[in-house]
Every structure is written in structure tokens, then in C-alpha cells.
Enzyme design. Structure first.
Site, PDB file in Angstrom:
ATOM      1  CG  HIS A 107      -1.854  -0.913   1.301  1.00 30.52           C
ATOM      2  ND1 HIS A 107      -3.223  -0.972   0.726  1.00 30.52           N
ATOM      3  CD2 HIS A 107      -1.860  -2.250   1.802  1.00 30.52           C
ATOM      4  CE1 HIS A 107      -3.822  -2.086   0.639  1.00 30.52           C
ATOM      5  NE2 HIS A 107      -2.980  -2.774   1.461  1.00 30.52           N
ATOM      6  CG  ASN A 180      -7.927  -4.044   0.839  1.00 31.45           C
ATOM      7  OD1 ASN A 180      -7.373  -3.115   1.058  1.00 31.45           O
ATOM      8  ND2 ASN A 180      -7.591  -5.352   0.774  1.00 31.45           N
ATOM      9  CG  HIS A 371      -2.830  -1.147  14.645  1.00 29.69           C
ATOM     10  ND1 HIS A 371      -3.046  -2.294  14.224  1.00 29.69           N
ATOM     11  CD2 HIS A 371      -2.425  -1.432  15.972  1.00 29.69           C
ATOM     12  CE1 HIS A 371      -2.610  -3.139  14.975  1.00 29.69           C
ATOM     13  NE2 HIS A 371      -2.599  -2.546  16.106  1.00 29.69           N
ATOM     14  CE1 TYR A 394      -2.400  -4.543   9.365  1.00 35.61           C
ATOM     15  CE2 TYR A 394      -2.254  -2.609   8.409  1.00 35.61           C
ATOM     16  CZ  TYR A 394      -2.703  -3.822   8.264  1.00 35.61           C
ATOM     17  OH  TYR A 394      -3.379  -4.326   6.911  1.00 35.61           O
TER      18      TYR A 394
HETATM   19 FE1  HDE Z   1      -2.509  -4.733   5.521  1.00 40.76          FE
HETATM   20  N1  HDE Z   1      -0.968  -3.963   5.911  1.00 40.76           N
HETATM   21  N2  HDE Z   1      -2.131  -6.677   6.037  1.00 40.76           N
HETATM   22  N3  HDE Z   1      -4.420  -5.555   5.066  1.00 40.76           N
HETATM   23  N4  HDE Z   1      -3.281  -2.901   4.814  1.00 40.76           N
HETATM   24  C1  HDE Z   1      -0.251  -2.746   5.660  1.00 40.76           C
HETATM   25  O1  HDE Z   1       0.692  -1.522   7.290  1.00 40.76           O
HETATM   26  C2  HDE Z   1      -0.752  -6.903   6.648  1.00 40.76           C
HETATM   27  C3  HDE Z   1      -4.703  -6.815   4.896  1.00 40.76           C
HETATM   28  C4  HDE Z   1      -4.397  -2.656   4.353  1.00 40.76           C
HETATM   29  O2  HDE Z   1      -3.139   3.664   3.822  1.00 40.76           O
HETATM   30  C5  HDE Z   1       0.886  -2.239   6.440  1.00 40.76           C
HETATM   31  O3  HDE Z   1       1.217   0.811   7.689  1.00 40.76           O
HETATM   32  C6  HDE Z   1      -0.991  -8.203   7.035  1.00 40.76           C
HETATM   33  C7  HDE Z   1      -6.065  -7.225   4.594  1.00 40.76           C
HETATM   34  C8  HDE Z   1      -4.510  -1.335   4.036  1.00 40.76           C
HETATM   35  O4  HDE Z   1      -1.641   3.225   5.404  1.00 40.76           O
HETATM   36  C9  HDE Z   1       1.384  -3.485   7.100  1.00 40.76           C
HETATM   37  C10 HDE Z   1      -1.873  -8.927   6.453  1.00 40.76           C
HETATM   38  C11 HDE Z   1      -6.510  -5.726   4.301  1.00 40.76           C
HETATM   39  C12 HDE Z   1      -3.395  -0.814   4.280  1.00 40.76           C
HETATM   40  C13 HDE Z   1       0.045  -4.745   6.744  1.00 40.76           C
HETATM   41  C14 HDE Z   1      -2.681  -7.746   5.903  1.00 40.76           C
HETATM   42  C15 HDE Z   1      -5.380  -4.923   4.308  1.00 40.76           C
HETATM   43  C16 HDE Z   1      -2.598  -1.850   4.704  1.00 40.76           C
HETATM   44  C17 HDE Z   1       1.860  -1.780   5.443  1.00 40.76           C
HETATM   45  C18 HDE Z   1      -2.469 -10.353   6.605  1.00 40.76           C
HETATM   46  C19 HDE Z   1      -8.146  -5.432   4.093  1.00 40.76           C
HETATM   47  C20 HDE Z   1      -2.841   0.637   4.007  1.00 40.76           C
HETATM   48  C21 HDE Z   1       1.934  -0.362   5.954  1.00 40.76           C
HETATM   49  C22 HDE Z   1      -2.242 -10.815   7.833  1.00 40.76           C
HETATM   50  C23 HDE Z   1      -9.269  -5.576   5.035  1.00 40.76           C
HETATM   51  C24 HDE Z   1      -3.097   1.533   5.104  1.00 40.76           C
HETATM   52  C25 HDE Z   1       1.237  -0.165   7.007  1.00 40.76           C
HETATM   53  C26 HDE Z   1      -2.581   2.943   4.896  1.00 40.76           C
HETATM   54  C27 HDE Z   1      -1.360  -1.742   5.040  1.00 40.76           C
HETATM   55  C28 HDE Z   1       0.060  -5.826   7.121  1.00 40.76           C
HETATM   56  C29 HDE Z   1      -3.843  -8.129   5.095  1.00 40.76           C
HETATM   57  C30 HDE Z   1      -5.691  -3.650   4.299  1.00 40.76           C
HETATM   58  C31 HDE Z   1       2.665  -4.409   6.716  1.00 40.76           C
HETATM   59  C32 HDE Z   1       0.208  -8.817   7.701  1.00 40.76           C
HETATM   60  C33 HDE Z   1      -6.815  -8.461   4.784  1.00 40.76           C
HETATM   61  C34 HDE Z   1      -5.814  -0.570   3.456  1.00 40.76           C
HETATM   62  O5  HDE Z   1       1.339  -3.657   8.409  1.00 40.76           O
END
Ligand code: HDE
Length: 756
Positions: A107, A180, A371, A394
Site C-alpha cells: 500500500h 479494501n 492499525h 501494523y
Molecule cells: Fe494490510 N498492511 N496486511 N491488509 N493494509 C499494511 O501497514 C498486513 C490486509 C490494508 O493507507 C501495512 O502501515 C498483514 C487485509 C490497508 O496506510 C502492514 C496482513 C486488508 C493498508 C500490513 C494484511 C488490509 C494496509 C503496510 C495479513 C483489508 C494501507 C503499511 C495478515 C482488510 C493503510 C502499514 C494505509 C497496510 C500488514 C492483510 C488492508 C505491513 C500482515 C486483509 C488498506 O502492516
């Protein structure tokens, strides 16, 4: 819109020293009541303390010393070596050297805006969350949209999931829905997330391709992970190439809990429904936009807000009683499944409005830290194993990205609710905590800060009963990987199905390793045989009858793979219109608000026609823009002059929703001589956009579209509408405009497409 962007200037008699002191004191631990959290502008007021505006100010160092020469470094003689002593140069260069922080690991590419949320009526029966009680309360929000795979500078129009992350600055603390624009995910367990992301990111040996899933490692992984097949249907659909961030749905994805005052828990899925409807571009268009304007979505969001066209979404909830947890054909904890809206309706309970662009991209959009674990009393988690992993990730990622444990103090992240605790120190600590104690219990400070009872808003986790063995495993209820993929495919209109087929042909066509394609075809055959055969035909391949490996290769070592293979279960429904963009009953197609219409003209254009057409379009909320052979003023038939908004060099049909060619013999003759005009029109036709022509303009359409539409009423005064092409040589412009508006409102005229 109330915005207060200007920084407070020193008033007369105030020295810059007293201002600096006052600013510093604002960073002293904030006390209850300093901010009025009922004020919609509470977050704006809060950010105000940290905004800086250098208008009318002297240039200074970071220490506040005024700079006399910002052109030359300090040297031993005019031609001499630069002196280490030059503290001004050193400070400037050092800061510059450290300007970059790591981009988000996923992202990375995003755009954001401020706004507010208001609930329609109290939801107290279901939740005690403060921001869902009082319809008069406006809760400030900051919303960031993103793509997933690409780097910070990548194109907005990648085929990808879009992040839809909302931070509510509630009076009880920050609540984030980090969702999402698709309601499901690729994988079921957090354990697989690094694998998924490594597979989709550019390949590690050559860092190719950027912001694209069309490559071997992604499809290699997917072909071995049948649980991703439902999500693959979404990502290969037009949902993955939205027309605008303002025109896409949002989903919390996981099942959460709502907890009311009595402690009763219910399951909930969160939804965002865009009031502008649900629209996409087509893939050929997306690729061209990536070249013509890689900031297309960012610009669209920014401009809409600057124009006062504030994007809006309704907040929806699907609520499931605890007793119904096991009544579905799928597991509520499985993030690869939706609850079809036809089984549990989405109740719209409030509205989100985005009404202010950030002042500074880095300070706000880049430094915002969402988060999934930021919740408030009245909301709680479930045991969805994907969400559980996110609860760790997060905070962990912000520690490296934002450089330490005090990222919650960064202005965009700090809550409007007061913060008091015994956490101290760490890199970049801003708060100046008063007092001798930083522990609890204490007697030296009367026990402060003290714990809040549940009746005083203290957070208490839902007391879910858990009695289980510690085990690395996945529930048998998670293994129906194909039924909902089939449901999604079956629910699409014919053109949408064709787009999915074409997307898969494109993506798998870029895969260089034949066995990966074959495994994918075998998986697609589990979703729908027709789909698999159509994709195979485009690839010049055959759907394999038998595979040398089991369908699912994601199982622990030393166990029987058969235990882990997908199983189809009987479903509640065969088709869900809410999954289709074309047949979706939730979004009526009668609005052309904020749609961009290109008006192609040159000197001698029919001024009356343009004037009337523009009036109708503007009244309907659309944005007509003139495109002419060159920039500057264009003179109409009656001598009136219009400013050309674009030339054919700076515009392209892919950046517009519709095209109008007015009459005027000399104007049309000049456009005919301009060969880009023909391409503009034929490309708009190819992308199924509404097109209109009046008077001699119809002739240009006829030449550019060479028989693609019929002009059945050539001599008459009526308006002809054929596949979204609205024409009349002699008819009234009012009638043409009316038909044109209706054609634009249909968004696209898919009947022009001729199959894959
Ligand atoms: Fe994320 N995801 N994600 N994700 N995600 C990040 O956090 C992660 C997942 C989502 O505009 C990271 O600050 C794991 C699902 C959005 O700043 C990180 C898993 C969904 C955003 C991270 C998922 C999301 C992130 C990268 C699976 C939809 C952007 C930078 C276990 C429900 C937020 C950050 C923004 C961002 C980890 C799966 C949505 C690395 C480990 C499912 C919208 O922490």
C-alpha cells in the site's frame, strides 16, 4: 466548508520568541477539555498547532537563526574550498540527506483526504461506540486510499486491490477501519501474507514488473493456493481498475463484533457504499492512463474536493446474531468469504464525507499510521486468523517506517481524545510529561493517571469463551475455496464475464512458465468450465484433465494432502446481483455528477450549440472541458471566445468520460485536419463511452467511426441514439443534450464490445 489553514502569525508586540515558547508549550501533555471533541473541526484545530506558513516570514535555520545568504556556501576565498564550519550548509544538506523514510511495504502508493462521519440514528441497540450514538455528532476522519503492490511513485491505474483505510478520531479514541475495495482476501491465514506479497511484488532478481501481478511469481503462488480463487475473480474483474477512488465500494473484509452497553455481542461486516455509484475503466484504457496521467486517481480526488464536489459514502453494516454463527455455508471467520447481501442485507447507518485536502502530503498522507487494532469500546475483534496476524503487524511496521515508538504523537496520528499514560521516552518524543511518576500504582501522584471503570468508558474485551488445544491447523469449515468464486462469476453480466476472461488471458499470457498456466487453468475449471476454456483458448492452451500435483499445495509436511483439498458445499444462492457492477441494484445509473466531458472544437465552432450543451451538462453536475488543436482562445461562429482547456497534445480521450463534437463547418474542417481528433473519438468509442455530435460535428463522428454507428435520421430533425452515440444534424441541441446526459449516466455502452 470551514477550513483554517493559515498559521497564527505573531500579533503586534509578540516576539517570535514568545510565539515559539507558546508553540512549545502546546506540546506539553494535553489535558482534558483543551479540545472540544464535539466540534467537527476538532482534528483540524489539533493539526493547526503544528502547521507552519512561511508567508511574510524570514528564512531561518532550524535553530531559528535568520539566514542572510542562501546562495553560497562559506569558503576560504571566493574560489576556495568550502569550510566545515558552515553550519548553515551542513544543516541544510544533512536534513536533505535524511528526507526519505521507508515506503510502506504494501500500500505504498496512496492519496488521502480529511472529512467527517455522521450516523443516521443511534445504533445503541447494537453498539456502545460513542460515534455511533448521536446523529448530530460529526466525527472527524482521515481516509487514505491506496494500491497494494506498486511503489510510492507507481501508476494509480494498476490492476490491483485498492486500500480504503478510515481513521475516525472519536471522543473515545481512534478507531480505524483498514479495509479494501474488495470484500475478501487472497489468503486465510496471516502466516501466508509475506509469501503472497513476495510473490506479487517485482521479482527479486531484476525488480520487474512494477505495480503488476502479470508475472510468473505471482501466478506460481496463486496456482498453488486454491483459497485465493474467490479473490482472484475480484481482482480480475473491473473492480480492480476503478474509474475513481470516489466511485468504489469499501469493505472491512473481516468479521468484527459490535458490543452494546449490556455487553451483548453480535457479528458485523463493515461496508462503504459510494453515493456516486460504482464505476470502472476498461483495461486498455487503464494502461493508457498509466502513461498519460499516472496520478489520475490522486488528481481526481484532489480536484473533486477543491471543486467542492465532496465524495460521499454511506456506511453499511451486516449484522449477524451470535446464535447464527454457524448457520451459513461458509465460516464467518474465513476472510475469503462474503456474506451475500441477499442473505444478510446491508443496513446503511451513516455517511462519510471527504471535504478537505491535506495541507502536506508527507506530514499527513505519508505519516498516517493505520492499525486494524485501533478499536474503541463497542467494537471488538473476532478470531479470523488473518485479522489476528494483522493485529501484530501494523504497530510493528510503523516502528521501522516512522522510526520509533512515538509515531502516535505525529499530528495526523494523535487522537482528539486526551492521552495520559506512563509510557515515556523513545526516539523523537514530543510530549513533555509533567511530574515525578511514570508508573502505576503510585501514591506520589495520587494514583494518576488512573484506570477507567467500564462505566467510565474503560475498554473491556469481549469475554469470548475459548476452550481449545494449542494447535497449528486450519478449520475444516475453511475448505470450500470455489463455491463463492463461482457465485461471483455467475453474478456478473455478460460483458463483465468477458472482461474477467480477457484479464486472465492478459495476466496468464505474460506468464513465461507453461506449467504455471496449466495449473491456473485447472483451478479456473473448478470455478467455471466455460471460463477456463475461454481463457485457455486465448492462451492457445488446453485445460489439463489431470494434474501431477494436488490442487492445494499449501499443507504441512508429513500429512495426507487429501485432508487439505477444496470441498464444495451446497450454497444458499446461485447468483448475487450486488456483486455485479452493471446489474447492481444498489447504485441507480441516473447521475453524471463530476463526469468529465471533452468538447472538441476549433475556430468557427457552433457557439450556440456549445453554450446550450455546456449549460445542460453543468446543470447535471458534469464538467465540460474544451479540447482544441492548440491552447489559447478559440473563436466561435458568433465571435464569442472560449479558452481551450486542453490541446490534443495535453488531453487524451482516456482522461474523459464522454465526448461531444459540436457543429460549425470551419471548426469541423480544422478538426478533420488534426489527425489526433479522429483517434480521440475512435478511442472513446472503443472504450464504450457516450459520444454526441451536432450539425457538421456528426460528419466528423461518421468519418472517425467508419460505420460503427448508424445515423438513421440523416436528413431529419430527430435525434438518433445508437450504442451510446447520440447524433442529429439538424435537431435541437436540447434534445441532443438530454439524450447525451442519459447516455453518459449509463457509464459505458458495453454492447459495442465484440467478445474476447
Ligand atoms: Fe494490510 N498492511 N496486511 N491488509 N493494509 C499494511 O501497514 C498486513 C490486509 C490494508 O493507507 C501495512 O502501515 C498483514 C487485509 C490497508 O496506510 C502492514 C496482513 C486488508 C493498508 C500490513 C494484511 C488490509 C494496509 C503496510 C495479513 C483489508 C494501507 C503499511 C495478515 C482488510 C493503510 C502499514 C494505509 C497496510 C500488514 C492483510 C488492508 C505491513 C500482515 C486483509 C488498506 O502492516
Amino acid at each position: 466548508m470551514t477550513t483554517r489553514r493559515t498559521s497564527k502569525k505573531p500579533s503586534k508586540g509578540q516576539t517570535s520568541k514568545t510565539v515559539a515558547k507558546a508553540k512549545a508549550l502546546q506540546n506539553v501533555e494535553r489535558l482534558d477539555g483543551k479540545l472540544d471533541p464535539r466540534n467537527n473541526d476538532a482534528k483540524i484545530d489539533d493539526l493547526q498547532k503544528n502547521t507552519e506558513d512561511s508567508a511574510g516570514e524570514f528564512l531561518t535555520t532550524n535553530q531559528g537563526v535568520r539566514i542572510n545568504d542562501n546562495q553560497n556556501s562559506l569558503k576560504a576565498g571566493e574560489r576556495g574550498a568550502t569550510l566545515l564550519e558552515d553550519f548553515i550548509l551542513r544543516e541544510k544538506i544533512t536534513h536533505f540527506d535524511h528526507e526519505r523514510i521507508p515506503e510502506r511495504v504494501v500500500h505504498a502508493r496512496g492519496s488521502a483526504a480529511h472529512g467527517y462521519f455522521q450516523v443516521y440514528e443511534s445504533m445503541s441497540d447494537f453498539t456502545k461506540a460513542g460515534f455511533l450514538q448521536d446523529p448530530s455528532l460529526k466525527t472527524p476522519v482521515f481516509v487514505r486510499f491506496s494500491t497494494v503492490a506498486g511503489s510510492r511513485g507507481s501508476s494509480d491505474l494498476a490492476r490491483d486491490v485498492r486500500g480504503f483505510a478510515v481513521k475516525f478520531y472519536t471522543q473515545q479514541g481512534n478507531f480505524d477501519i483498514v479495509g479494501n475495495n474488495m470484500p475478501v482476501f487472497f489468503i486465510q491465514d496471516a502466516m501466508k501474507f509475506p509469501d503472497l506479497v513476495h510473490a506479487v511484488k517485482p521479482e527479486p532478481h531484476n525488480e520487474i514488473p512494477q505495480a503488476a501481478s502479470a508475472h510468473d511469481t505471482f501466478w506460481d503462488f496463486i496456482s498453488l493456493m486454491p483459497e485465493s480463487m474467490h479473490m482472484i475473480m475480484w481482482v480480475m474483474s473491473d473492480r480492480a481498475i476503478p474509474r475513481s477512488l470516489r466511485m468504489m465500494e469499501g469493505f472491512g473484509v473481516h468479521t468484527f463484533r459490535l458490543i452494546n452497553e449490556r455487553g451483548k455481542s453480535r457479528f458485523v461486516k463493515f461496508h462503504w457504499k459510494p453515493l456516486l455509484g460504482l464505476h470502472s475503466v476498461v483495461w486498455d484504457e487503464a494502461q493508457k492512463i498509466s502513461g498519460k496521467d499516472p496520478d489520475f486517481h490522486r488528481r481526481d480526488l484532489w480536484e473533486a474536493i477543491e471543486n467542492g464536489d465532496f465524495p460521499e459514502w454511506e456506511f453499511g453494516v451486516q449484522i449477524v446474531e451470535e446464535k447464527d454463527e454457524h448457520k451459513f455455508s461458509f465460516d464467518l471467520l474465513d476472510p475469503t468469504k462474503i456474506i451475500p447481501e441477499e442473505i444478510v442485507p446491508v443496513r446503511r447507518i451513516g455517511k462519510l464525507t471527504l471535504n478537505r485536502n491535506p495541507d502536506n502530503f508527507f506530514a499527513e498522507t505519508e505519516q498516517v499510521a493505520f492499525h486494524v487494532g485501533n478499536i474503541v469500546p463497542g467494537i471488538d475483534f473476532t478470531n479470523d486468523p488473518l485479522m489476528q496476524g494483522r493485529l501484530f503487524s501494523y504497530t510493528d511496521t510503523q516502528l521501522i517506517r516512522l522510526g520509533g515508538p512515538n509515531f502516535h504523537e505525529i499530528p495526523i496520528n494523535r487522537p482528539v481524545a486526551p492521552v495520559h499514560n506512563n509510557q515515556r521516552d523513545g526516539f523523537m518524543r514530543q510530549t513533555v510529561n509533567h511530574g515525578q511518576t511514570s508508573y502505576e500504582p503510585n501514591s506520589l501522584r495520587g494514583g494518576c493517571p488512573f484506570q477507567a471503570g467500564v462505566d467510565m468508558g474503560g475498554f473491556q474485551s469481549f469475554a469470548e469463551r475459548i476452550d481449545a488445544q494449542k494447535i497449528r491447523a486450519r478449520s475444516a469449515s475453511f475448505f470450500d475455496h470455489f463455491s463463492q468464486a463461482t457465485l461471483f462469476y455467475n453474478s456478473q453480466s455478460e460483458p463483465e464475464k468477458q472482461h474477467i476472461i480477457r484479464a486472465l488471458r492478459f495476466e496468464l499470457g505474460k506468464v513465461e512458465t507453461p506449467p504455471i498456466r496449466e495449473r491456473m487453468l485447472a483451478l479456473l475449471a473448478q470455478v467455471d468450465k466455460g471460463l477456463a476454456n475461454s481463457v485457455a483458448e486465448g492462451l492457445g492452451a488446453k485445460v489439463p484433465k489431470k494434474l501431477d500435483k494436488p490442487l492445494n499445495m499449501s499443507f504441512p509436511a508429513g500429512v495426507d494432502p487429501r485432508k487439505f483439498q477444496p470441498k464444495r458445499l451446497p450454497q444458499e444462492i446461485d447468483s448475487s446481483p450486488a456483486l455485479s457492477m452493471v446489474n447492481n441494484p444498489n447504485f441507480p445509473k441516473d447521475s453524471i455528477k463530476t463526469r468529465k466531458v471533452a468538447v472538441l472544437l476549433a475556430d468557427g465552432f457552433d457557439a450556440a450549440a456549445v453554450d446550450q450543451m455546456n449549460k445542460v451538462l453543468l446543470t447535471a453536475g458534469a464538467m465540460p472541458k474544451t479540447v482544441a488543436p492548440r491552447l489559447g482562445l478559440v473563436t466561435g461562429s458568433n465571435g464569442v471566445q472560449l479558452k481551450a482547456d486542453f490541446s490534443f497534445l495535453t488531453a487524451s480521450s482516456v482522461l474523459f468520460d464522454a465526448v461531444f463534437v459540436p457543429g460549425g463547418d470551419t471548426s469541423v474542417a480544422a478538426l478533420v485536419a488534426e489527425k489526433d481528433s479522429g483517434e480521440f473519438i475512435s478511442e472513446a468509442y472503443k472504450h464504450c463511452k457516450a459520444i454526441a455530435g451536432s450539425g457538421a460535428g456528426v460528419g466528423l463522428l461518421a468519418t472517425s467511426l467508419a460505420g460503427d454507428f448508424t445515423e438513421s435520421d440523416e436528413a431529419g430533425t430527430g435525434v438518433t441514439i445508437d450504442k451510446g452515440v447520440v447524433t442529429s444534424r439538424d435537431g435541437s441541441i436540447k434534445d441532443i443534450a438530454k439524450a447525451f446526459v442519459a447516455a453518459i449516466a449509463l457509464h459505458r455502452h458495453w454492447e459495442r464490445e465484440t467478445g474476447p
